[in-house]
Write a protein that holds these residues in place. Structure first.
Motif, PDB file in Angstrom:
ATOM      1  N   MET B   1       0.851  -1.202   0.000  1.00 29.20           N
ATOM      2  CA  MET B   1       0.000   0.000   0.000  1.00 29.20           C
ATOM      3  C   MET B   1       0.886   1.251   0.000  1.00 29.20           C
ATOM      4  SD  MET B   1      -3.226   0.491  -0.077  1.00 29.20           S
ATOM      5  CE  MET B   1      -4.297   1.884  -0.008  1.00 29.20           C
ATOM      6  N   VAL B   2       0.602   2.158  -0.908  1.00 29.95           N
ATOM      7  CA  VAL B   2       1.411   3.368  -1.024  1.00 29.95           C
ATOM      8  C   VAL B   2       0.841   4.461  -0.114  1.00 29.95           C
ATOM      9  CG1 VAL B   2       2.304   5.090  -2.632  1.00 29.95           C
ATOM     10  CG2 VAL B   2       1.916   2.740  -3.419  1.00 29.95           C
ATOM     11  N   ARG B   3       1.711   5.025   0.722  1.00 32.00           N
ATOM     12  CA  ARG B   3       1.284   6.124   1.608  1.00 32.00           C
ATOM     13  C   ARG B   3       1.306   7.441   0.823  1.00 32.00           C
ATOM     14  NH1 ARG B   3       5.090   3.728   4.861  1.00 32.00           N
ATOM     15  NH2 ARG B   3       6.561   5.384   4.365  1.00 32.00           N
ATOM     16  N   LEU B   4       0.211   8.207   0.915  1.00 33.66           N
ATOM     17  CA  LEU B   4       0.147   9.482   0.196  1.00 33.66           C
ATOM     18  C   LEU B   4       0.182  10.643   1.183  1.00 33.66           C
ATOM     19  CD1 LEU B   4      -2.661   8.771  -2.450  1.00 33.66           C
ATOM     20  CD2 LEU B   4      -0.189   8.496  -2.710  1.00 33.66           C
ATOM     21  N   THR B   5       0.772  11.747   0.766  1.00 31.22           N
ATOM     22  CA  THR B   5       0.736  12.970   1.572  1.00 31.22           C
ATOM     23  C   THR B   5      -0.648  13.604   1.417  1.00 31.22           C
ATOM     24  OG1 THR B   5       1.473  14.359  -0.258  1.00 31.22           O
ATOM     25  CG2 THR B   5       3.202  13.375   1.117  1.00 31.22           C
ATOM     26  N   GLU B   6      -0.924  14.588   2.234  1.00 34.68           N
ATOM     27  CA  GLU B   6      -2.217  15.271   2.132  1.00 34.68           C
ATOM     28  C   GLU B   6      -2.368  15.919   0.750  1.00 34.68           C
ATOM     29  OE1 GLU B   6      -4.761  15.049   4.267  1.00 34.68           O
ATOM     30  OE2 GLU B   6      -3.415  13.631   5.263  1.00 34.68           O
ATOM     31  N   GLU B   7      -1.295  16.507   0.266  1.00 34.72           N
ATOM     32  CA  GLU B   7      -1.336  17.144  -1.059  1.00 34.72           C
ATOM     33  C   GLU B   7      -1.625  16.100  -2.148  1.00 34.72           C
ATOM     34  OE1 GLU B   7       2.285  19.032  -2.256  1.00 34.72           O
ATOM     35  OE2 GLU B   7       1.430  19.778  -4.124  1.00 34.72           O
ATOM     36  N   GLU B   8      -0.990  14.942  -2.030  1.00 28.32           N
ATOM     37  CA  GLU B   8      -1.226  13.891  -3.034  1.00 28.32           C
ATOM     38  C   GLU B   8      -2.653  13.359  -2.955  1.00 28.32           C
ATOM     39  OE1 GLU B   8       3.503  12.633  -2.998  1.00 28.32           O
ATOM     40  OE2 GLU B   8       2.058  11.465  -1.824  1.00 28.32           O
ATOM     41  N   LYS B   9      -3.185  13.297  -1.741  1.00 27.36           N
ATOM     42  CA  LYS B   9      -4.588  12.849  -1.600  1.00 27.36           C
ATOM     43  C   LYS B   9      -5.527  13.831  -2.301  1.00 27.36           C
ATOM     44  CE  LYS B   9      -3.971  10.387   2.763  1.00 27.36           C
ATOM     45  NZ  LYS B   9      -3.987  10.550   4.220  1.00 27.36           N
ATOM     46  N   ARG B  10      -5.237  15.123  -2.155  1.00 29.55           N
ATOM     47  CA  ARG B  10      -6.076  16.141  -2.817  1.00 29.55           C
ATOM     48  C   ARG B  10      -5.944  16.018  -4.338  1.00 29.55           C
ATOM     49  NH1 ARG B  10      -4.094  19.366   1.414  1.00 29.55           N
ATOM     50  NH2 ARG B  10      -2.520  20.333   0.082  1.00 29.55           N
ATOM     51  N   LEU B  30       2.146   2.215 -10.631  1.00 30.03           N
ATOM     52  CA  LEU B  30       3.554   1.858 -10.861  1.00 30.03           C
ATOM     53  C   LEU B  30       4.265   1.588  -9.530  1.00 30.03           C
ATOM     54  CD1 LEU B  30       6.061   1.602 -12.730  1.00 30.03           C
ATOM     55  CD2 LEU B  30       6.403   4.067 -12.418  1.00 30.03           C
ATOM     56  N   ALA B  31       3.977   2.438  -8.543  1.00 29.58           N
ATOM     57  CA  ALA B  31       4.623   2.274  -7.229  1.00 29.58           C
ATOM     58  C   ALA B  31       4.288   0.900  -6.634  1.00 29.58           C
ATOM     59  CB  ALA B  31       4.168   3.392  -6.291  1.00 29.58           C
ATOM     60  N   GLU B  32       3.052   0.469  -6.821  1.00 27.68           N
ATOM     61  CA  GLU B  32       2.654  -0.850  -6.294  1.00 27.68           C
ATOM     62  C   GLU B  32       3.387  -1.971  -7.016  1.00 27.68           C
ATOM     63  OE1 GLU B  32      -1.544  -0.410  -6.731  1.00 27.68           O
ATOM     64  OE2 GLU B  32      -1.775   0.583  -4.787  1.00 27.68           O
ATOM     65  N   ILE B  33       3.562  -1.838  -8.325  1.00 24.03           N
ATOM     66  CA  ILE B  33       4.307  -2.858  -9.097  1.00 24.03           C
ATOM     67  C   ILE B  33       5.756  -2.917  -8.613  1.00 24.03           C
ATOM     68  CG2 ILE B  33       5.251  -3.388 -11.402  1.00 24.03           C
ATOM     69  CD1 ILE B  33       2.585  -2.207 -12.539  1.00 24.03           C
ATOM     70  N   LEU B  34       6.342  -1.750  -8.383  1.00 21.85           N
ATOM     71  CA  LEU B  34       7.756  -1.704  -7.982  1.00 21.85           C
ATOM     72  C   LEU B  34       7.954  -2.140  -6.534  1.00 21.85           C
ATOM     73  CD1 LEU B  34       8.768   1.741  -9.567  1.00 21.85           C
ATOM     74  CD2 LEU B  34       9.424  -0.530 -10.393  1.00 21.85           C
ATOM     75  N   GLY B  35       6.899  -1.993  -5.727  1.00 24.00           N
ATOM     76  CA  GLY B  35       7.036  -2.272  -4.296  1.00 24.00           C
ATOM     77  C   GLY B  35       7.442  -1.030  -3.514  1.00 24.00           C
ATOM     78  N   ARG B 192       5.221  13.715  -9.592  1.00 23.84           N
ATOM     79  CA  ARG B 192       5.548  12.698  -8.582  1.00 23.84           C
ATOM     80  C   ARG B 192       6.087  11.448  -9.281  1.00 23.84           C
ATOM     81  NH1 ARG B 192       4.237  16.479  -6.076  1.00 23.84           N
ATOM     82  NH2 ARG B 192       3.223  16.649  -4.052  1.00 23.84           N
ATOM     83  N   THR B 193       6.918  10.707  -8.557  1.00 18.17           N
ATOM     84  CA  THR B 193       7.393   9.416  -9.031  1.00 18.17           C
ATOM     85  C   THR B 193       7.519   8.506  -7.808  1.00 18.17           C
ATOM     86  OG1 THR B 193       9.060   8.355 -10.460  1.00 18.17           O
ATOM     87  CG2 THR B 193       9.880   9.937  -8.859  1.00 18.17           C
ATOM     88  N   PRO B 194       7.454   7.178  -7.982  1.00 19.42           N
ATOM     89  CA  PRO B 194       7.618   6.296  -6.817  1.00 19.42           C
ATOM     90  C   PRO B 194       8.980   6.509  -6.151  1.00 19.42           C
ATOM     91  CG  PRO B 194       6.755   5.066  -8.690  1.00 19.42           C
ATOM     92  CD  PRO B 194       7.156   6.416  -9.212  1.00 19.42           C
ATOM     93  N   LYS B 195       8.984   6.621  -4.832  1.00 16.62           N
ATOM     94  CA  LYS B 195      10.251   6.721  -4.085  1.00 16.62           C
ATOM     95  C   LYS B 195      10.774   5.308  -3.920  1.00 16.62           C
ATOM     96  CE  LYS B 195      12.333   8.790  -0.001  1.00 16.62           C
ATOM     97  NZ  LYS B 195      12.080   9.584   1.202  1.00 16.62           N
ATOM     98  N   TRP B 196      11.806   4.983  -4.630  1.00 18.26           N
ATOM     99  CA  TRP B 196      12.176   3.579  -4.779  1.00 18.26           C
ATOM    100  C   TRP B 196      13.577   3.495  -5.404  1.00 18.26           C
ATOM    101  CZ3 TRP B 196      13.145   0.726  -9.289  1.00 18.26           C
ATOM    102  CH2 TRP B 196      13.094  -0.662  -9.152  1.00 18.26           C
ATOM    103  N   GLY B 197      14.174   2.334  -5.327  1.00 14.28           N
ATOM    104  CA  GLY B 197      15.420   2.066  -6.059  1.00 14.28           C
ATOM    105  C   GLY B 197      16.519   3.049  -5.709  1.00 14.28           C
ATOM    106  N   LEU B 198      16.992   3.779  -6.709  1.00 18.47           N
ATOM    107  CA  LEU B 198      18.139   4.671  -6.510  1.00 18.47           C
ATOM    108  C   LEU B 198      17.766   5.994  -5.828  1.00 18.47           C
ATOM    109  CD1 LEU B 198      20.122   3.971  -9.789  1.00 18.47           C
ATOM    110  CD2 LEU B 198      20.729   3.277  -7.460  1.00 18.47           C
ATOM    111  N   HIS B 199      16.485   6.154  -5.476  1.00 19.82           N
ATOM    112  CA  HIS B 199      16.140   7.303  -4.629  1.00 19.82           C
ATOM    113  C   HIS B 199      16.566   7.065  -3.187  1.00 19.82           C
ATOM    114  CE1 HIS B 199      12.643   8.008  -7.651  1.00 19.82           C
ATOM    115  NE2 HIS B 199      13.742   8.628  -8.043  1.00 19.82           N
ATOM    116  N   LEU B 200      16.751   5.799  -2.843  1.00 20.54           N
ATOM    117  CA  LEU B 200      17.018   5.438  -1.450  1.00 20.54           C
ATOM    118  C   LEU B 200      18.520   5.327  -1.214  1.00 20.54           C
ATOM    119  CD1 LEU B 200      14.264   2.667  -1.245  1.00 20.54           C
ATOM    120  CD2 LEU B 200      14.060   5.092  -0.620  1.00 20.54           C
TER     121      LEU B 200
END
Lengths: 147, 438
Positions: B1-10, B30-35, B192-200
């Protein structure tokens, strides 16, 4: 015997699908690796050059080459020449996009030391459950010799 | 499950418009596919915006079919790249994201030299005009860092160019995953893009160590080093380049990364002493032991030079340099090398750059000097992207491994590989003399 072998990894995209495995231990090149009209692998030197990915479950370590990698699978999918499922040893950004655009089941991110590219063989009938995150060998290809 | 910020929810509720709502929904998928567990804002995006026409659309070289000219225009790419988004609802990309376009299928200034038609050229320009109407800065380049699109360390960016993924992560210390054209398009709309992979940070350490025991003084050596390293890499590996070699600049590294991206799925490469996250070997490894170590010798590089080049000497009538796009300074070197020489009659020789570097080279008189020799300076593509460019050629000479490998699978004529200077020499003589290296 590999019949009944179940590999547990992460379900990236459901639902489940059954089909024959095409194992590409060196992936497929992302530019001109595929003829999108036929689904044929055209990459020079590829172990499956001349074979089609159409209707197969592709088993690969990851993507290789250009960012256009996912576009080739997207084109195949639109032309009806694409695979019906993906198994990736480790999910990467281009694999993720390929799953996103083709919307076919995928299992990925196998535990350390579990290599689907060696445990699954070409022509194995497999079941990829993208919800449960499992890959099961339903019917191994060819005749197996027990030692 | 992807956590969204308040701005993203809006945004997902449609409060920031229909386009962002649809695009964000796709990025979450995409974020769900990537994990991925959350998303991250994107401040720079680099993506293909010209006609989606590809060489496969023109098996007979005829460019002006109504279907082709209509492709990607009326819907301005939304139907293809962001399915479910009504084109009428898409007015602009995310305002906080600097969006620059990638290469496309024509030169930016003309159609005759490239063997295209005015209708085809005008159509592509109209599509690019639609892009700029949506907020895209039209730079049309595979090397956006040569056109002012230069992220800082830690900045999150998306791009449709695999060599640019490597450049951003490895040289600039920016945060970038590869992905693909469709997900990059959606990320640029919603920012926005999934926070994942080389972002970490935990994923940004070396895995495979390469010791350099070879000459790395020229662009060609770095080009083939990309193949030598890439072919030895495991999936998702991050190579560490170390050893005693001269400091490599942008010119050398953009060639290296282009080849490395062609030979592998690699998205980050740490060069000890150059990469900001690898000022020392220990820093590059981040406390991890190498998965594997390799030593690269001159022989390892030479075999790639020989393997890339067609083995038998012969005539050439189409030559290209400039992959990735050349800097004005690289073009100055070509102008100097070609000074007083003439491209042989019947031979077509082109030098590729982007519109920003072209403008500077023009101001500096470099374009005039190059074109006085009979060569042509082109922009915004290469032999692979500028449709019909090499049609009719009987022998092709190139100086980038990527172009050579990909052209071999597209062309039936001999494809030769050499240095920029060897390509220039062949343009003058009309002949490629094969030299063996290994």
């Amino acid at each position: 015997m590999r019949k009944g072998l179940v590999l547990q990894a992460r379900g990236a995209k459901g639902p489940a699908v059954e089909g024959y495995a095409l194992v590409c231990p060196n992936s497929i090149l992302g530019w001109n690796g595929l003829d999108v009209r036929t689904g044929e692998i055209i990459e020079e030197g590829h172990i499956h050059k001349g074979e089609s990915i159409k209707g197969k479950i592709l088993v690969m370590p990851c993507s290789r080459g250009s960012i256009a990698w996912s576009d080739y699978f997207d084109d195949c999918s639109r032309n009806g020449t694409g695979p019906i499922g993906f198994v990736f040893t480790k999910m990467d950004s281009k694999c993720g996009t390929a799953v996103f655009v083709t919307k076919i089941p995928c299992v990925a991110d196998f535990p350390e030391g579990v290599d689907p590219c060696s445990l699954i063989h070409d022509g194995d009938l497999i079941r990829v459950d993208g919800d449960a995150g499992t890959v099961e060998v339903l019917e191994p290809a060819g005749v197996e010799i027990s030692v | 499950m992807v956590r969204l910020t308040e701005e993203e929810k809006r945004m997902l509720a449609g409060e920031e418009g229909e386009a962002k709502r649809v695009a964000l929904g796709k990025i979450i998928e995409l974020a769900e596919i990537l994990g991925a567990e959350e998303l991250v804002p994107v401040t720079k995006a680099h993506l293909c915006c010209g006609s989606t026409a590809s060489p496969a659309d023109f098996p007979d070289g005829y460019l002006d079919s109504p279907e082709t000219l209509a492709k990607g225009y009326d819907d301005w790419q939304t139907l293809r790249k962001c399915g479910g988004l009504d084109p009428k609802e898409f007015h602009e990309f995310n305002r906080g994201t600097f969006v620059l376009d990638d290469v496309h299928c024509t030169d930016s200034f003309g159609w005759e030299w490239t063997q295209q038609t005015k209708a085809f050229f005008d159509n592509n320009m109209a599509i690019l005009k639609a892009a700029s109407d949506h907020g895209v800065i039209v730079g049309s380049t595979c090397a956006p860092y040569l056109a002012g699109w230069v992220p800082t360390m830690g900045e999150v960016v998306v791009t449709t160019e695999s060599s640019n993924v490597l450049y951003c992560n490895s040289v600039l210390g920016a945060r970038c995953n590869g992905g693909g054209g469709i997900t990059t398009f959606c990320a640029a709309i919603c920012g926005r893009t999934p926070k994942w992979g080389l972002h970490l940070p935990e994923n940004r350490h070396g895995t495979h160590v390469f010791h350099m025991a070879c000459d790395l003084s020229t662009k060609q050596r770095w080009d083939v080093l990309g193949f030598a390293v890439g072919q030895r890499l495991a999936p998702n590996a991050i190579p560490v380049i170390c050893g005693d070699f001269p400091k490599a600049d942008t010119t050398l590294l953009k060639s290296f990364f282009t080849a490395l991206a062609t030979a592998s799925g690699c998205e980050m490469c740490l060069i000890v002493g150059t990469s900001p996250e690898a000022q020392t070997y220990e820093m590059a490894m981040g406390g991890h032991a190498p998965v594997a170590e390799f030593t690269i010798t001159d022989h390892d590089l030479d075999v790639h030079i020989d393997a890339l080049c067609h083995p038998v000497s012969g005539p050439v009538d189409f030559l290209q340099i400039g992959c990735p796009n050349m800097t004005a300074h690289e073009m100055l070197q070509i102008a100097r090398y070609m000074e007083g020489r003439k491209v042989k009659e019947g031979v077509r020789f082109c030098v590729y750059t982007n519109v920003a570097q072209y403008a500077m080279a023009k101001e500096s008189g470099i374009i005039e000097k190059i074109e006085k020799t009979g060569a042509k300076v082109l922009t915004s593509g290469c032999i692979l992207r500028t449709i019909n460019l090499a049609r009719g050629a009987k022998g092709i000479g190139l100086s980038a491994g990527k172009l050579t490998i990909c052209s071999k699978s597209e062309q039936t004529v001999p494809v030769y590989y050499g240095t920029d200077e060897e390509v220039c020499d062949a343009a003058v003589s009309g002949w490629w003399e094969v030299k063996r290296h290994a």
